[in-house]
Design an enzyme around this catalytic site. Structure first.
Site, short mmCIF file in Angstrom:
data_model
loop_
_atom_site.label_atom_id
_atom_site.label_comp_id
_atom_site.label_asym_id
_atom_site.label_seq_id
_atom_site.Cartn_x
_atom_site.Cartn_y
_atom_site.Cartn_z
N ASP A 16 0.84 -1.21 0.00
CA ASP A 16 0.00 0.00 0.00
C ASP A 16 0.87 1.25 0.00
OD1 ASP A 16 -2.35 1.44 0.03
OD2 ASP A 16 -2.66 1.26 2.19
N HIS A 209 -5.35 6.27 7.65
CA HIS A 209 -4.45 7.18 6.95
C HIS A 209 -4.34 8.46 7.77
CE1 HIS A 209 -4.00 5.28 2.77
NE2 HIS A 209 -4.40 4.35 3.61
N CYS A 240 -3.09 8.08 -0.56
CA CYS A 240 -4.17 7.69 -1.43
C CYS A 240 -4.21 8.68 -2.57
CB CYS A 240 -5.51 7.68 -0.70
SG CYS A 240 -6.88 7.39 -1.83
#
Lengths: 298, 298
Positions: A16, A209, A240
């Site tokens: 990620d 996040h 993101c």
């Protein structure tokens, strides 16, 4: 509620994290990172993603990374397998645990994976059946659990419905992700309360996040809901691409600092973790996203 | 415990923030900052420090700043008055509320203000007596409440003893400061539990530095202890010169983001606050320390 005495940290930096970094990174550097994270004592490392390199160039070479990393007994080396083709590639690479990825928001599901939530869940059925045949565990992700860049608020019941389906489909753990980092503690607790009405809390993880600096406080709020598994990313790598701002995943170092201060066991060694973070930041030529790493650098 | 429905934010950027910034700043820029903070709806702004400019050059001109800022009715414009001379200068400048500064650690007291804790408290007696004669309120700070750069751990009972003395000396509020930012939630709660055994919780404030990224989670832990007053610094200005690392005070924007997300009232306007932060960062030529400001800048 008494806080958990042990927490399992799921290191998502190599997947990620790197997936959302602009700088390309070699297989050798990925292997070095995963090995350093193994040495730091992490028990679960998400190593890569078996997806077309046309879509996610950063994840090219995941099979080679799997072949070259040290496989320490007891450590899980996971990978994202967004479809059956990716799952088969993962199996061929010797992956023993895969993850599938759904969203709690229809608009995000459409724009991020080009299908509705229910279509995405239907796509997981053959993956999970194949995984059962191979004795491979499947972890489920739900994104946008505390907000969506397109829809704004996401009702906790909607998160609960998706999490419930993934759990019913035999995902052994469901990770609930605040993809855009807009969550705050009360919303986090309300979301977990809605989900734990349908999924046992020991089957849930939190994935926060730090875009608005709220990740650690949301983890603390989650601990108070009895959640004891958290995803985090070395040096706060990633982010993101659909959310503004520089910061991405909460930094593993910062989560560990808080947990150590609270006397919660993780099995992770801070000094080795900091070294792993420093090295990958040097490779990427970026500043660490970890406050602890910055403070220790002086 | 039910969380507070209202929180009072004490803006310390113009004093605790600027005092620790390397870049010199003009009186006009300080006035602009304080006025922008007033417009953003803050109810308490710590404007300056009446201390010899030889010791703290950044605080030179505090009297002129006081003379030139807008004084909005209902807003408190405070100043640090470390000794009687400073207090008299503050009174001459029209200051209506002053703050005094003690430490919970003997070593920090010695190195930071050149006297023992009890000597520092004794020095406050004439200041507080003079303040009473002038109808001026006195706020008390205690630093190093969750750790000392020289002594390491600071026992909660030691913090409680100093806070109790300041409260007994007629400080209407005692602000407990994690000067080096090493505190974590359980320690924060234990510290407040020790102090509230001696000082009513509505007379206490929390002052957290974000050096290790723990400030917001410690504020949330404090809210759970019934604390409803927090010091913060616009754009995260400042720091502690005795602690390593770049980050200083928790950014007001980030605290406000969390409180707004939790439905807790502060009377502060986020957009105006962000503008105030952006402007002072431009003046200082520095990057904001606020995660919210970074995310909003995209």
């Amino acid at each position: 509620m008494t806080l958990p005495t042990h927490v399992r940290l799921i290191e998502v930096g190599p997947r990620d994290g790197l997936q959302n970094e602009a700088m390309p990174i070699s297989v050798a550097d990925k292997v070095h990172l995963v090995d350093a994270l193994t040495d730091a004592g992490l028990g679960y490392i998400e190593v890569g993603s078996f997806v077309s390199p046309k879509w996610v160039p950063q994840m090219a070479g995941s099979a080679e990374v799997f072949a070259r990393i040290q496989h320490k007994p007891g450590v899980v080396y996971g990978a994202l397998a967004p479809n059956l083709r990716g799952f088969e590639d993962a199996v061929a690479a010797g992956v023993k645990e895969v993850a599938v990825f759904a969203a709690a928001s229809e608009a995000f599901s459409q724009r991020n994976i080009n299908c509705s939530i229910s279509e995405s869940l239907a796509r997981f059925v053959p993956i999970i059946e194949a995984a059962q045949q191979h004795g491979i565990s499947v972890r489920g992700y739900v994104s946008c659990v505390l907000g969506c860049p397109y829809e704004g608020n996401v009702p906790p019941q909607q998160v609960a419905a998706v999490a419930k389906e993934l759990y019913a489909m035999d995902c052994y753990e469901v990770s609930l992700g605040d993809t855009i980092g807009t969550g705050t503690p009360n919303a986090t607790r309300a979301m977990f309360e809605a989900v734990t009405a349908h999924v046992p809390r020991e089957k849930l993880a939190g994935h926060f996040h730090d875009t608005y600096g709220q990740a650690l406080v949301n983890i603390y709020a989650s601990l108070q809901e009895g959640i004891a598994v958290f995803d985090s990313s070395i040096a706060g790598l990633g982010g993101c691409p659909y959310a503004k701002g520089a910061s991405g995943n909460v930094a593993t170092e910062d989560v560990l600092y808080m947990l150590q201060g609270m006397g919660i066991e993780t099995g992770v060694d801070m000094d080795k973790l900091l070294l792993a973070g420093q090295h990958i930041c040097n490779v990427l030529g970026r500043v660490t996203g970890s406050r602890v790493a910055k403070a220790r650098q002086g």
